[in-house]
Design an enzyme around this catalytic site. Structure first.
Site, mmCIF file in Angstrom:
data_model
loop_
_atom_site.group_PDB
_atom_site.id
_atom_site.type_symbol
_atom_site.label_atom_id
_atom_site.label_comp_id
_atom_site.label_asym_id
_atom_site.label_seq_id
_atom_site.Cartn_x
_atom_site.Cartn_y
_atom_site.Cartn_z
ATOM 1 N N ASP A 1 -1.330 6.860 6.486
ATOM 2 C CA ASP A 1 -2.388 5.933 6.076
ATOM 3 C C ASP A 1 -2.603 4.991 7.260
ATOM 4 O OD1 ASP A 1 -3.973 3.927 5.075
ATOM 5 O OD2 ASP A 1 -2.665 3.414 3.378
ATOM 6 N N TRP B 1 0.842 -1.210 0.000
ATOM 7 C CA TRP B 1 0.000 0.000 0.000
ATOM 8 C C TRP B 1 0.866 1.243 0.000
ATOM 9 C CZ3 TRP B 1 -4.340 -1.276 -1.773
ATOM 10 C CH2 TRP B 1 -4.887 -2.528 -1.482
ATOM 11 N N LYS C 1 -11.913 -1.814 7.726
ATOM 12 C CA LYS C 1 -11.184 -2.764 8.567
ATOM 13 C C LYS C 1 -11.536 -2.565 10.028
ATOM 14 C CE LYS C 1 -7.919 -2.520 4.991
ATOM 15 N NZ LYS C 1 -8.053 -3.839 4.387
#
Ligand code: PMP
Length: 366
Positions: free
Chosen positions: A178, A111, A202
């Site tokens: 992030d 990511w 999540k």
């Protein structure tokens, strides 16, 4: 109670999915009711105007809960946007990387790498540290943060390779994080960040909305034209209602945040997440059939990645997991092995159930 039951199913499922991930059962019940008849209005939340007083109250409550749970200081704005965390890979440099300026990124996995790729479209993007040399199994420690970069971007939890920053970092330049896969898993000092973003799916709600906490005075300084929808100012000015917001994901996120608050907030989450981690990590260290893949000190409390020491046992282990109602343990398709995602809503019993299966496999092997 976080078990996953529906009317046709009686066996408890232990949901270790990496995302969309487990949410509290009581949230599902409230969300189901809101779909049928929202708070006695006779309307489903799904068929109401986002400009209705009912939905405006939902949005305001979601924002207020984020501020309360994370103790967000004055000067920061909380937004609920669309486009996933992946759109933030673009919005961050579009809004914070000045024309002719530069940004610093730490590459801790897939990511983070995608965030770098998008930033490069906007300007000089320096990867100042990376753990790629050891398959992203650790968090880099030795690096110098360039003081002339506009910001430093980190990925606090590496969902795929299972590593995590355990503390807020000190930086001479604004930090952008992030936090998609560990948001609200522990207390965070928001004042140490310029911008935090997280896809909800999540640890804070269903897929479909992305939460952003941004320090407002850093905006508007790039010297570039920013497309309306990619400009944080658009969404700040309209309180996340410039266009139709994803009403249901925001509502369910609000319920999940309320659940977290009612249970003791991020301090509760941190304590229980650590307990779950310890139970599973101890088993990985003591059971010769398994081994963790990330360096212990950097090992993620959210996504614990591990492998079987004898791959030939995989089929048998998978069958035993299935029998025990353990779901979602398969590692990411790019790395294989196993990954136990133990987000906030998972109770300790689910981790104990997994450990029992691991011990039963060892017993069978004699
Ligand atoms: N960052 C991290 C750390 C992630 O785990 C993910 C999704 N798994 C993303 C970004 C991308 O999020 P989205 O699918 O919401 O674009």
């Amino acid at each position: 109670m976080s078990q996953v039951l529906n009317p046709t199913q009686v066996k408890k499922i232990h949901n270790f999915s990496a995302g969309p991930g487990i949410l509290p059962q009581e949230v599902f019940k409230q969300a189901a009711q809101a779909v049928l008849n929202y708070e006695g209005t006779g309307l489903s939340l799904l068929e109401m105007s986002h400009r209705s007083k009912e939905f405006i109250a939902v949005m305001e409550k979601a924002v207020a809960l984020v501020k309360e749970l994370f103790n967000v200081p004055a000067g920061y704005q909380v937004l609920f946007l669309q486009g996933g965390a992946s759109t933030q890979f673009t919005m961050v440099p579009a809004n914070l990387l000045p024309v002719n300026g530069k940004a610093a990124y730490i590459n801790t996995g897939e990511w983070a790498g995608k965030a770098v790729k998008e930033a490069k479209l906007y300007g000089q993007t320096d990867v100042i540290a990376s753990s790629e040399d050891q398959n992203f199994s650790y968090i880099p420690k030795n690096y110098t943060i360039p003081t002339d970069a506009a910001y430093l971007h980190i990925t606090t939890n590496n969902t795929i390779f299972g590593t995590q920053y355990k503390q807020d970092i000190d930086s001479p330049i604004p930090v952008v994080a992030d936090m998609s896969s560990d948001i609200f898993s522990r207390p965070v000092d928001v004042s140490k960040y310029a911008l935090i973003y997280a896809g909800a799916q999540k640890n804070m709600g269903p897929a479909g909305t992305t939460m952003v906490i941004v320090k407002e005075d850093l905006l508007g300084k790039t010297g570039r034209q920013i497309p309306t929808m990619l400009n944080y100012k658009t969404h700040i000015d309209k309180e996340s209602m410039f266009n139709t917001p994803p009403v249901f994901p925001i509502y369910v996120s609000m319920l999940t945040l309320q659940w977290l608050k009612d249970n003791g907030g991020v301090a509760f989450a941190q304590k229980r997440n650590q307990e779950k981690f310890n139970i599973l990590y101890n088993e990985l260290e003591s059971n010769p059939l398994f081994k963790p893949t990330a360096k212990k000190e950097d090992c993620s409390v959210m996504n614990l990645t591990f492998v079987l020491t004898n791959e030939a046992l995989e089929e048998q282990f998978n069958a035993m997991l299935k029998e025990a109602g353990i779901s979602g343990l398969k590692g990411h398709r790019s790395v294989g092995g196993f990954r136990a995602s133990m987000y906030n809503a998972m109770d300790t019993d689910s981790v104990k159930a997994l450990v029992e299966v691991m011990q039963a496999l060892a017993t069978k092997q004699g």
